[in-house]
Design an enzyme around this catalytic site. Structure first.
Site, PDB file in Angstrom:
ATOM      1  N   LYS A 173     -11.878  -2.045   6.812  1.00  0.00           N
ATOM      2  CA  LYS A 173     -10.992  -2.871   7.615  1.00  0.00           C
ATOM      3  C   LYS A 173     -11.385  -2.852   9.097  1.00  0.00           C
ATOM      4  CE  LYS A 173      -8.379  -3.648   3.949  1.00  0.00           C
ATOM      5  NZ  LYS A 173      -7.493  -2.601   3.440  1.00  0.00           N
ATOM      6  N   TRP A 183       0.834  -1.213   0.000  1.00  0.00           N
ATOM      7  CA  TRP A 183       0.000   0.000   0.000  1.00  0.00           C
ATOM      8  C   TRP A 183       0.859   1.250   0.000  1.00  0.00           C
ATOM      9  CZ3 TRP A 183      -4.234  -1.342  -1.965  1.00  0.00           C
ATOM     10  CH2 TRP A 183      -4.856  -2.544  -1.617  1.00  0.00           C
ATOM     11  N   ASP A 213      -1.570   6.562   6.453  1.00  0.00           N
ATOM     12  CA  ASP A 213      -2.604   5.628   6.017  1.00  0.00           C
ATOM     13  C   ASP A 213      -2.837   4.650   7.171  1.00  0.00           C
ATOM     14  OD1 ASP A 213      -4.131   3.589   4.932  1.00  0.00           O
ATOM     15  OD2 ASP A 213      -2.793   3.192   3.237  1.00  0.00           O
TER      16      ASP A 213
HETATM   17  C1  LIG Z   1      -6.910  -2.083   2.071  1.00  0.00           C
HETATM   18  C2  LIG Z   1      -5.904  -1.008   2.196  1.00  0.00           C
HETATM   19  C3  LIG Z   1      -5.822   0.033   1.260  1.00  0.00           C
HETATM   20  C4  LIG Z   1      -6.705   0.103   0.029  1.00  0.00           C
HETATM   21  O1  LIG Z   1      -7.972   0.456   0.370  1.00  0.00           O
HETATM   22  P1  LIG Z   1      -9.112   0.691  -0.734  1.00  0.00           P
HETATM   23  O2  LIG Z   1     -10.202   1.267   0.093  1.00  0.00           O
HETATM   24  O3  LIG Z   1      -9.413  -0.636  -1.337  1.00  0.00           O
HETATM   25  O4  LIG Z   1      -8.586   1.646  -1.737  1.00  0.00           O
HETATM   26  C5  LIG Z   1      -4.879   1.013   1.474  1.00  0.00           C
HETATM   27  N1  LIG Z   1      -4.056   0.983   2.533  1.00  0.00           N
HETATM   28  C6  LIG Z   1      -4.097  -0.011   3.435  1.00  0.00           C
HETATM   29  C7  LIG Z   1      -3.160   0.012   4.585  1.00  0.00           C
HETATM   30  C8  LIG Z   1      -5.023  -1.038   3.297  1.00  0.00           C
HETATM   31  O5  LIG Z   1      -5.072  -2.030   4.202  1.00  0.00           O
END
Ligand SMILES: *Cc1c(COP(=O)(O)O)cnc(C)c1O
Length: 355
Positions: free
Chosen positions: A191, A100, A167
Site C-alpha cells: 500500500k 480488515w 494494522d
Molecule cells: C490491504 C490490507 C490488508 C490485507 O493485506 P494483505 O497483505 O493482502 O494480507 C490488511 N489491512 C489493511 C488495513 C489493508 O489495507
C-alpha cells in the site's frame, strides 16, 4: 505515458524506485547477477535487509527505543493470526472500523475471547467510533489506523494500559504520529512501501514472550528477531523495493515532508467533492476522512457513463470503489503526485459543466 494510478493496492510506487528495481533484477550491485538469483545470505543482500530494517525504524522515530523491525511473509492477513498467536492468552480488545478489522477479529477468536470495544459496523463503517470505554485486563488492544475500503482514518488513538497493536497497512509512512505509543505495528508492503510479498512488523521486544502456548517457529516474532528477519528465505525482491522506497522517502525529507504533500492532495480532492454538486462523500464526519483513500460517489448515477469515460480518457487508473461501498475511491498514497489529483479534480469539474 504513465497513468495516474489511484489504485488502492497494490498501488503506485515512485518511478525512480521502479527504475532501480528493474535494473537490480538484471544486474544487482554490479555483481553481474540478478538480485533474485543470488543467495539471501550473501553480504549484498544482508546489507539490503539490514538497511530496510534500519530505515523503517528511523522513519517511525523508533531507533534505540527497544523496537525491532521485521520483514515477514504472508501479508497483513498473516499478522491477523500471528498477533493473536503471540499475544492472546485470555481476552483481547478490538476496535472494529472496517473489513480488515473484522477479518482480524475473526482470526483472533480462534485463540481466545475477543471484546469488540467499539464498532461502526452497523453504519457500514462510515465513521470512526469515539468515546468508548476500554475494559481492564485485556492482553492487548488492536486497531486499524486507516480503513482502506471505507476511507476512514483514526486521528486520536486510544490510551491503554495494555499493549496497543495497530494494522497500519494503508497509511504507514504517510503521516507523523507518536509511534512509541504502539507496541506492535504491522503493514503489508503493497500500500505504501513496495510490492506485495512482504509485511513490515515493528515490535517492542519487551512485550513479547508473555503467552503460555507453544508457538511454531515461523509464527514466533522472537524467532524472527533472533535471526535478524532471515529465519527462512525472505522475499528478497519485495524487501529490496521496500528499501528503495524508504530511501526515496528519506531523500524527500522523510515522513514529515510527505505528510505535508499528502495533506495538500487530500485537501484538493475533498474540497472538490464538497464543492461539486454532482458528488458526495461516503464518510459521515469530515474529521474521520482518510488522507489516503477518498471514497465518494455520484449523486445521480445517470452521469456514470460520462464520468467513467472522462476519467479513463484522462489516463486515470483504479478509481472504482470497493464492492462493499460502491462509487469511487481515489487512493492517494505517498508516490502519487498532486498533479495526478489535479487531473481528477479537473475531470470532476468537466463533468459538472457537461451535466
Ligand atoms: C490491504 C490490507 C490488508 C490485507 O493485506 P494483505 O497483505 O493482502 O494480507 C490488511 N489491512 C489493511 C488495513 C489493508 O489495507
Amino acid at each position: 505515458m504513465k497513468k495516474h494510478n489511484f489504485s488502492a493496492g497494490p498501488c503506485i510506487l515512485p518511478q525512480s524506485v521502479l527504475q532501480k528495481a528493474s535494473e537490480a533484477v538484471l544486474n544487482f550491485d554490479g555483481l553481474d547477477l540478478s538480485l533474485i538469483e543470488i543467495s539471501h545470505r550473501s553480504k549484498n543482500f544482508v546489507n539490503v535487509m539490514d538497511r530496510a530494517r534500519e530505515l523503517a525504524l528511523e522513519h517511525l522515530g523508533l531507533q534505540n527505543k527497544g523496537y525491532q523491525a521485521l520483514f515477514l511473509q504472508g501479508g497483513a492477513s498473516m499478522e491477523f493470526l500471528m498477533v493473536a498467536f503471540n499475544f492472546l492468552e485470555t481476552r483481547a480488545g478490538y476496535i472494529n472500523t472496517g473489513t480488515w478489522s473484522d477479518k482480524a477479529i475473526k482470526e483472533a477468536k480462534l485463540f481466545g475471547d475477543v471484546v469488540e470495544v467499539a464498532s461502526s459496523k452497523g453504519a457500514n463503517f462510515n465513521y470512526i467510533p469515539k468515546d468508548y470505554q476500554i475494559p481492564s485486563g485485556l492482553d492487548y488492544l488492536h486497531c486499524t489506523s486507516n480503513n482502506t475500503i471505507f476511507g476512514t482514518q483514526i486521528n486520536n488513538f486510544p490510551e491503554t494500559d495494555c499493549p496497543l497493536i495497530c494494522d497500519m497497512s494503508s497509511d504507514i509512512f504517510s503521516r507523523v504520529l507518536d509511534f512509541s505509543k504502539f507496541d506492535l505495528i504491522y503493514a503489508g508492503a503493497q500500500k505504501n512501501m513496495g510490492p506485495a510479498g512482504t509485511t513490515l512488523v515493528v515490535v517492542k521486544e519487551e512485550v513479547l514472550g508473555q503467552v503460555s502456548r507453544k508457538i511454531p517457529s515461523m509464527m514466533d516474532y522472537k524467532v524472527h528477531i533472533s535471526k535478524d528477519s532471515m529465519f527462512n528465505t525472505p522475499a528478497v525482491f519485495p524487501v529490496y523495493v521496500s528499501m528503495l522506497t524508504l530511501e526515496w522517502l528519506k531523500e524527500l525529507g522523510g515522513v514529515a515532508t510527505i505528510e505535508k504533500n499528502n495533506n495538500k492532495k487530500a485537501e484538493l480532492l475533498y474540497n472538490e467533492i464538497d464543492r461539486n454538486p454532482l458528488f458526495k462523500g461516503f464518510v459521515a464526519n469530515k474529521e474521520d476522512r482518510s488522507k489516503m483513500n477518498a471514497t465518494f460517489s455520484l449523486v445521480n448515477e445517470d452521469h456514470k457513463l460520462d464520468f467513467d469515460t472522462l476519467w479513463t480518457e484522462a489516463g486515470i487508473n483504479g478509481l472504482n470503489g470497493h464492492r462493499s461501498v460502491g462509487g469511487y475511491r481515489a487512493s492517494m498514497y505517498n508516490a502519487l503526485s498532486i498533479e495526478s489529483v489535479q487531473v481528477l479534480v479537473d475531470v470532476m469539474k468537466e463533468i459538472e459543466k457537461k451535466a
